[in-house]
Design an enzyme around this catalytic site. Structure first.
Site, PDB file in Angstrom:
ATOM      1  N   CYS A   8      -4.294   4.852 -10.291  1.00 49.76           N
ATOM      2  CA  CYS A   8      -5.081   5.772 -11.132  1.00 49.76           C
ATOM      3  C   CYS A   8      -5.455   5.073 -12.437  1.00 49.76           C
ATOM      4  CB  CYS A   8      -4.284   7.047 -11.444  1.00 49.76           C
ATOM      5  SG  CYS A   8      -4.196   8.233 -10.097  1.00 49.76           S
ATOM      6  N   HIS A  24      -6.287  11.059  -6.950  1.00 50.70           N
ATOM      7  CA  HIS A  24      -4.938  10.641  -6.561  1.00 50.70           C
ATOM      8  C   HIS A  24      -4.542  11.313  -5.251  1.00 50.70           C
ATOM      9  CE1 HIS A  24      -0.949   8.966  -6.968  1.00 50.70           C
ATOM     10  NE2 HIS A  24      -0.518  10.123  -6.504  1.00 50.70           N
ATOM     11  N   HIS A  60      -4.638   3.511  -0.432  1.00 48.43           N
ATOM     12  CA  HIS A  60      -5.464   2.303  -0.609  1.00 48.43           C
ATOM     13  C   HIS A  60      -5.667   1.627   0.728  1.00 48.43           C
ATOM     14  CE1 HIS A  60      -1.228   1.253  -1.313  1.00 48.43           C
ATOM     15  NE2 HIS A  60      -1.497   0.083  -0.755  1.00 48.43           N
ATOM     16  N   CYS A  83       0.532   6.498 -12.526  1.00 49.26           N
ATOM     17  CA  CYS A  83       0.178   5.882 -11.245  1.00 49.26           C
ATOM     18  C   CYS A  83      -0.636   4.621 -11.530  1.00 49.26           C
ATOM     19  CB  CYS A  83      -0.615   6.858 -10.377  1.00 49.26           C
ATOM     20  SG  CYS A  83      -1.387   6.069  -8.949  1.00 49.26           S
TER      21      CYS A  83
HETATM   22  P1  AMP Z   1       0.908  -1.800  -0.271  1.00 52.61           P
HETATM   23  O1  AMP Z   1       2.073  -2.737  -0.106  1.00 52.61           O
HETATM   24  O2  AMP Z   1       0.183  -1.497   0.990  1.00 52.61           O
HETATM   25  O3  AMP Z   1       1.298  -0.559  -1.031  1.00 52.61           O
HETATM   26  O4  AMP Z   1      -0.136  -2.580  -1.149  1.00 52.61           O
HETATM   27  C1  AMP Z   1      -0.121  -2.596  -2.540  1.00 52.61           C
HETATM   28  C2  AMP Z   1      -0.941  -3.786  -2.941  1.00 52.61           C
HETATM   29  O5  AMP Z   1      -1.245  -3.662  -4.310  1.00 52.61           O
HETATM   30  C3  AMP Z   1      -0.213  -5.133  -2.783  1.00 52.61           C
HETATM   31  O6  AMP Z   1      -0.955  -5.970  -1.901  1.00 52.61           O
HETATM   32  C4  AMP Z   1      -0.168  -5.679  -4.206  1.00 52.61           C
HETATM   33  O7  AMP Z   1      -0.348  -7.074  -4.250  1.00 52.61           O
HETATM   34  C5  AMP Z   1      -1.310  -4.940  -4.874  1.00 52.61           C
HETATM   35  N1  AMP Z   1      -1.197  -4.793  -6.299  1.00 52.61           N
HETATM   36  C6  AMP Z   1      -0.106  -4.400  -7.002  1.00 52.61           C
HETATM   37  N2  AMP Z   1      -0.403  -4.342  -8.321  1.00 52.61           N
HETATM   38  C7  AMP Z   1      -1.716  -4.701  -8.435  1.00 52.61           C
HETATM   39  C8  AMP Z   1      -2.606  -4.849  -9.533  1.00 52.61           C
HETATM   40  N3  AMP Z   1      -2.222  -4.588 -10.803  1.00 52.61           N
HETATM   41  N4  AMP Z   1      -3.876  -5.244  -9.294  1.00 52.61           N
HETATM   42  C9  AMP Z   1      -4.273  -5.512  -8.030  1.00 52.61           C
HETATM   43  N5  AMP Z   1      -3.487  -5.385  -6.946  1.00 52.61           N
HETATM   44  C10 AMP Z   1      -2.220  -4.994  -7.140  1.00 52.61           C
END
Ligand code: AMP
Length: 112
Positions: free
Chosen positions: A6, A45, A98, A3
């Protein structure tokens, strides 16, 4: 379990953390959709908002306490949005609960 969030919480994948404690971690989103875009996640998680139960819901209350504190620290005095996406049709791309915090810094930031 494999994940992304995680792994970020555990420090195995780098992130720009702005806050962490025993329960939650907050870090900047890699693809910001606002001048300030932070994600707040539980260390535990929990796959999605659908998986919040009486057994784990205290962590969600704590997430919102942390958001209120962070908003002040990040200069979001004039307001901000908190967004949680749930499931495929809700636009959830990472399967770990999140909360997006989106806003812009007030002109008075940084303090002092
Ligand atoms: P969601 O579309 O609500 O699932 O949001 C997931 C968020 O995670 C998106 O806004 C991505 O830009 C962000 N995201 C994906 N990978 C990373 C990462 N490695 N570090 C920080 N944010 C991330």
């Amino acid at each position: 379990m494999d994940c992304l969030f995680c792994s970020i919480a555990a420090g195995e994948i780098p992130s720009k953390k702005v806050y962490e404690d025993d329960t939650v971690v907050a870090f900047y989103d890699v693809d910001p959709q606002a001048p300030v875009h932070v994600l707040v996640i539980p260390r535990q998680h929990i796959a999605s908002p659908d998986d919040i139960t009486p057994d784990n819901s205290a962590v969600v209350a704590h997430v919102f306490e942390v958001i209120a504190k962070l908003a002040k620290e990040l200069g979001l005095e004039n307001g901000y949005r908190v967004v949680t996406n749930c499931g495929k049709d809700g636009g959830q791309s990472v399967q770990h609960l999140h909360f997006h915090v989106l806003g812009k810094r007030s002109l008075a930031w940084p303090p002092g």
